[in-house]
Scaffold this motif. Structure first.
Motif, PDB file in Angstrom:
ATOM      1  N   GLU A 125       0.838  -1.197   0.000  1.00 52.63           N
ATOM      2  CA  GLU A 125       0.000   0.000   0.000  1.00 52.63           C
ATOM      3  C   GLU A 125       0.883   1.261   0.000  1.00 52.63           C
ATOM      4  OE1 GLU A 125      -3.389   2.208   2.741  1.00 52.63           O
ATOM      5  OE2 GLU A 125      -2.740   0.187   3.284  1.00 52.63           O
ATOM      6  N   GLU A 126       1.917   1.287   0.837  1.00 50.82           N
ATOM      7  CA  GLU A 126       2.836   2.428   0.882  1.00 50.82           C
ATOM      8  C   GLU A 126       3.506   2.654  -0.470  1.00 50.82           C
ATOM      9  OE1 GLU A 126       5.658   1.586   3.969  1.00 50.82           O
ATOM     10  OE2 GLU A 126       4.122   1.610   5.527  1.00 50.82           O
ATOM     11  N   GLN A 127       3.759   1.582  -1.194  1.00 59.45           N
ATOM     12  CA  GLN A 127       4.405   1.665  -2.497  1.00 59.45           C
ATOM     13  C   GLN A 127       3.431   2.017  -3.615  1.00 59.45           C
ATOM     14  OE1 GLN A 127       7.815   1.434  -2.908  1.00 59.45           O
ATOM     15  NE2 GLN A 127       7.685   1.509  -0.683  1.00 59.45           N
ATOM     16  N   GLY A 128       2.154   2.145  -3.277  1.00 54.99           N
ATOM     17  CA  GLY A 128       1.153   2.517  -4.265  1.00 54.99           C
ATOM     18  C   GLY A 128       0.651   1.366  -5.111  1.00 54.99           C
ATOM     19  N   LEU A 129       0.946   0.141  -4.702  1.00 54.12           N
ATOM     20  CA  LEU A 129       0.513  -1.026  -5.474  1.00 54.12           C
ATOM     21  C   LEU A 129      -0.908  -1.451  -5.117  1.00 54.12           C
ATOM     22  CD1 LEU A 129       3.798  -3.117  -5.292  1.00 54.12           C
ATOM     23  CD2 LEU A 129       3.022  -1.663  -7.159  1.00 54.12           C
ATOM     24  N   LEU A 130      -1.309  -1.198  -3.890  1.00 48.82           N
ATOM     25  CA  LEU A 130      -2.659  -1.509  -3.421  1.00 48.82           C
ATOM     26  C   LEU A 130      -3.288  -0.227  -2.888  1.00 48.82           C
ATOM     27  CD1 LEU A 130      -1.981  -4.800  -1.407  1.00 48.82           C
ATOM     28  CD2 LEU A 130      -2.910  -4.609  -3.718  1.00 48.82           C
ATOM     29  N   THR A 131      -4.583  -0.103  -3.075  1.00 46.42           N
ATOM     30  CA  THR A 131      -5.282   1.092  -2.586  1.00 46.42           C
ATOM     31  C   THR A 131      -6.574   0.685  -1.880  1.00 46.42           C
ATOM     32  OG1 THR A 131      -6.317   1.333  -4.745  1.00 46.42           O
ATOM     33  CG2 THR A 131      -4.345   2.643  -4.348  1.00 46.42           C
ATOM     34  N   PRO A 132      -6.439   0.105  -0.700  1.00 41.83           N
ATOM     35  CA  PRO A 132      -7.643  -0.315   0.011  1.00 41.83           C
ATOM     36  C   PRO A 132      -8.452   0.891   0.480  1.00 41.83           C
ATOM     37  CG  PRO A 132      -5.741  -0.548   1.435  1.00 41.83           C
ATOM     38  CD  PRO A 132      -5.232  -0.173   0.069  1.00 41.83           C
ATOM     39  N   GLY A 133      -9.757   0.673   0.585  1.00 39.90           N
ATOM     40  CA  GLY A 133     -10.616   1.684   1.174  1.00 39.90           C
ATOM     41  C   GLY A 133     -10.518   1.568   2.686  1.00 39.90           C
ATOM     42  N   ARG A 134     -11.302   2.375   3.358  1.00 44.84           N
ATOM     43  CA  ARG A 134     -11.310   2.346   4.831  1.00 44.84           C
ATOM     44  C   ARG A 134     -12.740   2.219   5.324  1.00 44.84           C
ATOM     45  NH1 ARG A 134      -6.066   2.020   6.968  1.00 44.84           N
ATOM     46  NH2 ARG A 134      -4.730   3.125   5.527  1.00 44.84           N
ATOM     47  N   ARG A 135     -12.876   1.429   6.328  1.00 46.51           N
ATOM     48  CA  ARG A 135     -14.128   1.347   7.080  1.00 46.51           C
ATOM     49  C   ARG A 135     -13.720   1.576   8.522  1.00 46.51           C
ATOM     50  NH1 ARG A 135     -16.426  -3.810   5.877  1.00 46.51           N
ATOM     51  NH2 ARG A 135     -16.969  -2.920   3.869  1.00 46.51           N
ATOM     52  N   ASP A 136     -13.967   2.781   9.005  1.00 45.69           N
ATOM     53  CA  ASP A 136     -13.424   3.244  10.278  1.00 45.69           C
ATOM     54  C   ASP A 136     -11.897   3.195  10.160  1.00 45.69           C
ATOM     55  OD1 ASP A 136     -15.959   3.731  11.425  1.00 45.69           O
ATOM     56  OD2 ASP A 136     -16.154   1.594  11.910  1.00 45.69           O
ATOM     57  N   LEU A 137     -11.238   2.406  10.993  1.00 45.69           N
ATOM     58  CA  LEU A 137      -9.779   2.318  10.924  1.00 45.69           C
ATOM     59  C   LEU A 137      -9.302   1.099  10.136  1.00 45.69           C
ATOM     60  CD1 LEU A 137      -8.797   3.350  14.570  1.00 45.69           C
ATOM     61  CD2 LEU A 137      -8.721   4.742  12.497  1.00 45.69           C
ATOM     62  N   ALA A 138     -10.233   0.238   9.772  1.00 44.63           N
ATOM     63  CA  ALA A 138      -9.872  -1.009   9.095  1.00 44.63           C
ATOM     64  C   ALA A 138      -9.710  -0.796   7.593  1.00 44.63           C
ATOM     65  CB  ALA A 138     -10.948  -2.060   9.347  1.00 44.63           C
ATOM     66  N   ARG A 139      -8.729  -1.480   7.027  1.00 41.71           N
ATOM     67  CA  ARG A 139      -8.550  -1.480   5.580  1.00 41.71           C
ATOM     68  C   ARG A 139      -9.574  -2.430   4.961  1.00 41.71           C
ATOM     69  NH1 ARG A 139      -3.592  -0.590   7.763  1.00 41.71           N
ATOM     70  NH2 ARG A 139      -2.117   0.690   6.579  1.00 41.71           N
ATOM     71  N   VAL A 140     -10.151  -1.996   3.846  1.00 46.48           N
ATOM     72  CA  VAL A 140     -11.112  -2.824   3.122  1.00 46.48           C
ATOM     73  C   VAL A 140     -10.592  -2.958   1.697  1.00 46.48           C
ATOM     74  CG1 VAL A 140     -13.497  -3.042   2.338  1.00 46.48           C
ATOM     75  CG2 VAL A 140     -12.997  -1.966   4.545  1.00 46.48           C
ATOM     76  N   TYR A 141     -10.253  -4.193   1.325  1.00 47.86           N
ATOM     77  CA  TYR A 141      -9.674  -4.470   0.018  1.00 47.86           C
ATOM     78  C   TYR A 141     -10.760  -4.897  -0.955  1.00 47.86           C
ATOM     79  CZ  TYR A 141      -5.234  -4.298   2.441  1.00 47.86           C
ATOM     80  OH  TYR A 141      -4.163  -3.884   3.174  1.00 47.86           O
ATOM     81  N   SER A 142     -10.690  -4.376  -2.167  1.00 49.39           N
ATOM     82  CA  SER A 142     -11.655  -4.701  -3.213  1.00 49.39           C
ATOM     83  C   SER A 142     -11.208  -5.949  -3.972  1.00 49.39           C
ATOM     84  CB  SER A 142     -11.772  -3.530  -4.187  1.00 49.39           C
ATOM     85  OG  SER A 142     -10.549  -3.393  -4.912  1.00 49.39           O
ATOM     86  N   TYR A 143     -12.087  -6.396  -4.859  1.00 49.36           N
ATOM     87  CA  TYR A 143     -11.761  -7.497  -5.758  1.00 49.36           C
ATOM     88  C   TYR A 143     -10.530  -7.132  -6.594  1.00 49.36           C
ATOM     89  CZ  TYR A 143     -12.377 -11.105  -9.271  1.00 49.36           C
ATOM     90  OH  TYR A 143     -12.172 -12.166 -10.102  1.00 49.36           O
ATOM     91  N   LYS A 144     -10.455  -5.860  -7.014  1.00 51.69           N
ATOM     92  CA  LYS A 144      -9.313  -5.381  -7.798  1.00 51.69           C
ATOM     93  C   LYS A 144      -8.020  -5.450  -6.972  1.00 51.69           C
ATOM     94  CE  LYS A 144      -7.594  -1.168  -9.950  1.00 51.69           C
ATOM     95  NZ  LYS A 144      -7.878   0.239 -10.236  1.00 51.69           N
ATOM     96  N   ASP A 145      -8.093  -5.048  -5.700  1.00 51.35           N
ATOM     97  CA  ASP A 145      -6.919  -5.140  -4.829  1.00 51.35           C
ATOM     98  C   ASP A 145      -6.473  -6.593  -4.676  1.00 51.35           C
ATOM     99  OD1 ASP A 145      -6.549  -2.376  -4.068  1.00 51.35           O
ATOM    100  OD2 ASP A 145      -8.280  -2.573  -2.739  1.00 51.35           O
ATOM    101  N   ARG A 146      -7.444  -7.490  -4.549  1.00 53.28           N
ATOM    102  CA  ARG A 146      -7.114  -8.911  -4.410  1.00 53.28           C
ATOM    103  C   ARG A 146      -6.390  -9.417  -5.652  1.00 53.28           C
ATOM    104  NH1 ARG A 146      -8.727 -13.515  -6.227  1.00 53.28           N
ATOM    105  NH2 ARG A 146      -8.545 -15.396  -4.953  1.00 53.28           N
ATOM    106  N   ALA A 147      -6.896  -9.055  -6.829  1.00 51.63           N
ATOM    107  CA  ALA A 147      -6.269  -9.470  -8.087  1.00 51.63           C
ATOM    108  C   ALA A 147      -4.860  -8.878  -8.205  1.00 51.63           C
ATOM    109  CB  ALA A 147      -7.132  -9.050  -9.269  1.00 51.63           C
ATOM    110  N   ARG A 148      -4.714  -7.602  -7.837  1.00 54.50           N
ATOM    111  CA  ARG A 148      -3.401  -6.952  -7.882  1.00 54.50           C
ATOM    112  C   ARG A 148      -2.432  -7.629  -6.916  1.00 54.50           C
ATOM    113  NH1 ARG A 148      -3.213  -1.580 -10.324  1.00 54.50           N
ATOM    114  NH2 ARG A 148      -1.530  -1.009  -8.897  1.00 54.50           N
ATOM    115  N   LEU A 149      -2.920  -7.983  -5.717  1.00 53.05           N
ATOM    116  CA  LEU A 149      -2.052  -8.659  -4.747  1.00 53.05           C
ATOM    117  C   LEU A 149      -1.563  -9.987  -5.305  1.00 53.05           C
ATOM    118  CD1 LEU A 149      -0.706  -8.890  -1.990  1.00 53.05           C
ATOM    119  CD2 LEU A 149      -2.862  -9.874  -1.129  1.00 53.05           C
ATOM    120  N   GLN A 150      -2.438 -10.705  -5.955  1.00 51.52           N
ATOM    121  CA  GLN A 150      -2.050 -11.979  -6.559  1.00 51.52           C
ATOM    122  C   GLN A 150      -0.926 -11.761  -7.581  1.00 51.52           C
ATOM    123  OE1 GLN A 150      -5.276 -13.999  -8.584  1.00 51.52           O
ATOM    124  NE2 GLN A 150      -4.431 -15.972  -7.980  1.00 51.52           N
ATOM    125  N   LEU A 151      -1.053 -10.737  -8.420  1.00 48.45           N
ATOM    126  CA  LEU A 151      -0.023 -10.431  -9.412  1.00 48.45           C
ATOM    127  C   LEU A 151       1.273  -9.954  -8.751  1.00 48.45           C
ATOM    128  CD1 LEU A 151      -2.261  -8.659 -12.065  1.00 48.45           C
ATOM    129  CD2 LEU A 151      -1.289 -10.963 -12.192  1.00 48.45           C
TER     130      LEU A 151
END
Length: 139
Positions: A35-61
Motif C-alpha cells: 500500500e505504501e508503495q502505491g501497489l494496493l489502494t484499500p478503502g477504509r471502514r473506520d480504521l480497518a482497511r477494506v480491500y476490493s476485488y481489484k486489490d485482491r487481483a493486484r495482490l495476486q499479481l
C-alpha cells in the motif's frame, strides 16, 4: 442485463487484511508495504482497511511477480499500465519484463551449474589427495 455481462463484471466482494493474508500466505506488514508503495489502494471502514476485488487481483499479481524476482518498480510499472493505457500495452510491457527476467535467470542457472561442476571437481581432487578426510566427511 445478459448472462455474459454478469460474467464479465467483477464481484463487489470486499476482503479484510486478515482474509487476504490467510488466502495468500502474506503478512499484514507486506500488504501495508505494498500500500505504501502505491501497489494496493484499500478503502477504509473506520480504521480497518477494506480491500476490493481489484486489490485482491493486484495482490495476486504482486506476489507472483515477487516470487519470480521482479522488483517493486517493475511490478508497479506493469500494474499502472493497465489503468493508463489498457490491457494490450500492459501485456506487451509484461512480456518484455518477463523475457528479460528469463534471460537473467538462465544466466544465473548457467553460473550455478558452472559452480557445481567446479565444486565437484575440487571435492573429487580433495577426496583423492586426502582419503582420510573423505572418510571423516562420510561418517
Amino acid at each position: 442485463m445478459t448472462m455474459l455481462t454478469n460474467l464479465r463484471r467483477p464481484p463487489y466482494r470486499t476482503y479484510s487484511i486478515t482474509q487476504l493474508c490467510r488466502e495468500f500466505g502474506a503478512t499484514p506488514r507486506a500488504l501495508r508495504f505494498y500500500e505504501e508503495q502505491g501497489l494496493l489502494t484499500p478503502g477504509r471502514r473506520d480504521l480497518a482497511r477494506v480491500y476490493s476485488y481489484k486489490d485482491r487481483a493486484r495482490l495476486q499479481l504482486i506476489l507472483r511477480g515477487r516470487r519470480v524476482g521482479l522488483s517493486i518498480a517493475e511490478i508497479r510499472d506493469i500494474l499502472d499500465l493497465y489503468e493508463e493505457k489498457g490491457e494490450a500495452v500492459q501485456s506487451a510491457q509484461a512480456l518484455r519484463v518477463f523475457r528479460q527476467r528469463i534471460e537473467q535467470l538462465e544466466a544465473q542457472r548457467q553460473e550455478v551449474e558452472d559452480a557445481i561442476l567446479t565444486l565437484k571437481a575440487a571435492a573429487g581432487r580433495l577426496a583423492r589427495q586426502h582419503p582420510d578426510a573423505a572418510k571423516l566427511v562420510e561418517a
